[in-house]
Design an enzyme around this catalytic site. Structure first.
Site, PDB file in Angstrom:
ATOM      1  N   ASP A  30       3.982 -55.402  66.968  1.00  0.00           N
ATOM      2  CA  ASP A  30       3.405 -54.199  67.569  1.00  0.00           C
ATOM      3  C   ASP A  30       1.951 -54.495  67.909  1.00  0.00           C
ATOM      4  O   ASP A  30       1.204 -55.065  67.096  1.00  0.00           O
ATOM      5  CB  ASP A  30       3.507 -53.021  66.579  1.00  0.00           C
ATOM      6  CG  ASP A  30       3.195 -51.686  67.244  1.00  0.00           C
ATOM      7  OD1 ASP A  30       2.089 -51.544  67.812  1.00  0.00           O
ATOM      8  OD2 ASP A  30       4.031 -50.789  67.186  1.00  0.00           O
ATOM      9  N   ILE A  31       1.553 -54.109  69.125  1.00  0.00           N
ATOM     10  CA  ILE A  31       0.204 -54.410  69.616  1.00  0.00           C
ATOM     11  C   ILE A  31      -0.886 -53.668  68.819  1.00  0.00           C
ATOM     12  O   ILE A  31      -2.041 -54.096  68.796  1.00  0.00           O
ATOM     13  CB  ILE A  31       0.133 -54.080  71.132  1.00  0.00           C
ATOM     14  CG1 ILE A  31      -0.903 -54.899  71.839  1.00  0.00           C
ATOM     15  CG2 ILE A  31      -0.048 -52.608  71.375  1.00  0.00           C
ATOM     16  CD1 ILE A  31      -0.774 -54.849  73.348  1.00  0.00           C
ATOM     17  N   ASN A  86      11.613 -43.597  65.750  1.00  0.00           N
ATOM     18  CA  ASN A  86      11.351 -42.290  66.355  1.00  0.00           C
ATOM     19  C   ASN A  86      12.250 -42.054  67.572  1.00  0.00           C
ATOM     20  O   ASN A  86      12.469 -42.974  68.366  1.00  0.00           O
ATOM     21  CB  ASN A  86       9.889 -42.206  66.802  1.00  0.00           C
ATOM     22  CG  ASN A  86       8.917 -42.368  65.648  1.00  0.00           C
ATOM     23  OD1 ASN A  86       9.175 -41.888  64.547  1.00  0.00           O
ATOM     24  ND2 ASN A  86       7.812 -43.065  65.874  1.00  0.00           N
ATOM     25  N   GLN A  93       7.839 -40.372  69.458  1.00  0.00           N
ATOM     26  CA  GLN A  93       8.214 -41.553  70.251  1.00  0.00           C
ATOM     27  C   GLN A  93       7.349 -41.632  71.504  1.00  0.00           C
ATOM     28  O   GLN A  93       7.335 -40.711  72.318  1.00  0.00           O
ATOM     29  CB  GLN A  93       9.703 -41.489  70.652  1.00  0.00           C
ATOM     30  CG  GLN A  93      10.160 -42.743  71.391  1.00  0.00           C
ATOM     31  CD  GLN A  93      11.637 -42.697  71.797  1.00  0.00           C
ATOM     32  OE1 GLN A  93      12.273 -41.645  71.802  1.00  0.00           O
ATOM     33  NE2 GLN A  93      12.166 -43.845  72.148  1.00  0.00           N
ATOM     34  N   HIS A  99      13.480 -48.472  69.653  1.00  0.00           N
ATOM     35  CA  HIS A  99      12.842 -49.532  68.859  1.00  0.00           C
ATOM     36  C   HIS A  99      12.745 -49.104  67.408  1.00  0.00           C
ATOM     37  O   HIS A  99      12.673 -47.908  67.115  1.00  0.00           O
ATOM     38  CB  HIS A  99      11.444 -49.867  69.403  1.00  0.00           C
ATOM     39  CG  HIS A  99      10.544 -48.681  69.546  1.00  0.00           C
ATOM     40  ND1 HIS A  99      10.611 -47.816  70.618  1.00  0.00           N
ATOM     41  CD2 HIS A  99       9.573 -48.189  68.737  1.00  0.00           C
ATOM     42  CE1 HIS A  99       9.718 -46.858  70.470  1.00  0.00           C
ATOM     43  NE2 HIS A  99       9.072 -47.050  69.325  1.00  0.00           N
ATOM     44  N   HIS A 101      10.474 -49.760  63.951  1.00  0.00           N
ATOM     45  CA  HIS A 101       9.248 -50.321  63.365  1.00  0.00           C
ATOM     46  C   HIS A 101       9.585 -50.892  61.985  1.00  0.00           C
ATOM     47  O   HIS A 101      10.223 -50.210  61.175  1.00  0.00           O
ATOM     48  CB  HIS A 101       8.202 -49.221  63.133  1.00  0.00           C
ATOM     49  CG  HIS A 101       7.729 -48.522  64.366  1.00  0.00           C
ATOM     50  ND1 HIS A 101       6.511 -48.803  64.956  1.00  0.00           N
ATOM     51  CD2 HIS A 101       8.294 -47.545  65.126  1.00  0.00           C
ATOM     52  CE1 HIS A 101       6.349 -48.012  66.015  1.00  0.00           C
ATOM     53  NE2 HIS A 101       7.404 -47.244  66.134  1.00  0.00           N
TER      54      HIS A 101
HETATM   55  P1  AMP Z   1       6.653 -45.114  69.051  1.00  0.00           P
HETATM   56  O1  AMP Z   1       5.576 -44.106  68.772  1.00  0.00           O
HETATM   57  O2  AMP Z   1       7.715 -45.159  67.969  1.00  0.00           O
HETATM   58  O3  AMP Z   1       7.255 -44.960  70.437  1.00  0.00           O
HETATM   59  O4  AMP Z   1       5.940 -46.521  68.988  1.00  0.00           O
HETATM   60  C1  AMP Z   1       5.685 -47.326  70.094  1.00  0.00           C
HETATM   61  C2  AMP Z   1       4.927 -48.520  69.609  1.00  0.00           C
HETATM   62  O5  AMP Z   1       4.899 -49.485  70.626  1.00  0.00           O
HETATM   63  C3  AMP Z   1       3.466 -48.229  69.223  1.00  0.00           C
HETATM   64  O6  AMP Z   1       3.272 -48.523  67.845  1.00  0.00           O
HETATM   65  C4  AMP Z   1       2.672 -49.148  70.152  1.00  0.00           C
HETATM   66  O7  AMP Z   1       1.550 -49.729  69.519  1.00  0.00           O
HETATM   67  C5  AMP Z   1       3.702 -50.196  70.536  1.00  0.00           C
HETATM   68  N1  AMP Z   1       3.462 -50.848  71.825  1.00  0.00           N
HETATM   69  C6  AMP Z   1       3.235 -50.244  73.017  1.00  0.00           C
HETATM   70  N2  AMP Z   1       3.090 -51.180  73.988  1.00  0.00           N
HETATM   71  C7  AMP Z   1       3.251 -52.390  73.387  1.00  0.00           C
HETATM   72  C8  AMP Z   1       3.202 -53.744  73.852  1.00  0.00           C
HETATM   73  N3  AMP Z   1       2.958 -54.053  75.144  1.00  0.00           N
HETATM   74  N4  AMP Z   1       3.393 -54.745  72.966  1.00  0.00           N
HETATM   75  C9  AMP Z   1       3.615 -54.450  71.666  1.00  0.00           C
HETATM   76  N5  AMP Z   1       3.672 -53.199  71.161  1.00  0.00           N
HETATM   77  C10 AMP Z   1       3.491 -52.177  72.014  1.00  0.00           C
END
Ligand code: AMP
Length: 140
Positions: A30-31, A86, A93, A99, A101
């Site tokens: 995760d970024i 989520n 989400q 996805h 986590h």
């Molecule tokens: P959610 O709130 O469950 O949809 O989480 C989405 C997650 O994706 C967040 O924790 C972001 O930090 C992560 N995210 C978004 N864009 C990227 C990316 N390009 N590379 C890695 N993680 C990402």
């Protein structure tokens, strides 16, 4: 899905710190990690599904088999993991590509991941909720 950020990662159009991949599933960092130790992993199906409700059984099995693999690996160097998933804006989400986590945790790491307020059932509320959900489950 042309404008889906995770589909772009699967297609190699944008970079990701990949940690594991097989034919159907990809795991990458995760970024914006949720913990200071910074090993927060996301596990995704390569095919685009928005939420768990749309996923075929085999896709769910494939993703969660990798979630287990990643959790097992992380737990070699940490004290616990949170597995969080989520579905829908209301749940938090942000990226509408399914996805999971996998967040490494350490004793007393001071991280608070949305600890919820607890409510109390009054009177027949619990029986009503049970009936409502049983009906929903039997509706398919
Ligand atoms: P959610 O709130 O469950 O949809 O989480 C989405 C997650 O994706 C967040 O924790 C972001 O930090 C992560 N995210 C978004 N864009 C990227 C990316 N390009 N590379 C890695 N993680 C990402």
């Amino acid at each position: 899905m042309e404008d889906c950020v995770f589909c772009k990662i699967v297609a190699g159009k944008i970079p990701a710190a990949k940690v594991y991949e097989n034919e159907d599933v990809l795991a990458f960092l995760d970024i914006a990690p949720a913990t200071p130790r910074k090993g927060h992993v996301l596990v995704i199906p390569k095919e685009h599904f928005s939420t768990i409700a749309e996923m075929p059984e085999e896709a769910i099995h494939g993703v969660f088999s990798v979630v287990k693999k990643v959790s097992f690996a992380l737990m070699k160097e940490c004290d616990g993991v949170n597995v969080i998933q989520n579905n829908g804006q209301a749940s938090g989400q942000l990226v509408p590509h399914f996805h999971v986590h996998v967040i490494p945790r350490h004793d007393k790491d001071g991280v608070h991941l949305g600890i919820w307020e607890s409510y109390k059932y009054e009177g027949t509320e619990m029986a009503q909720a049970r009936e409502r959900i049983k009906k929903l489950l039997n509706a398919d």
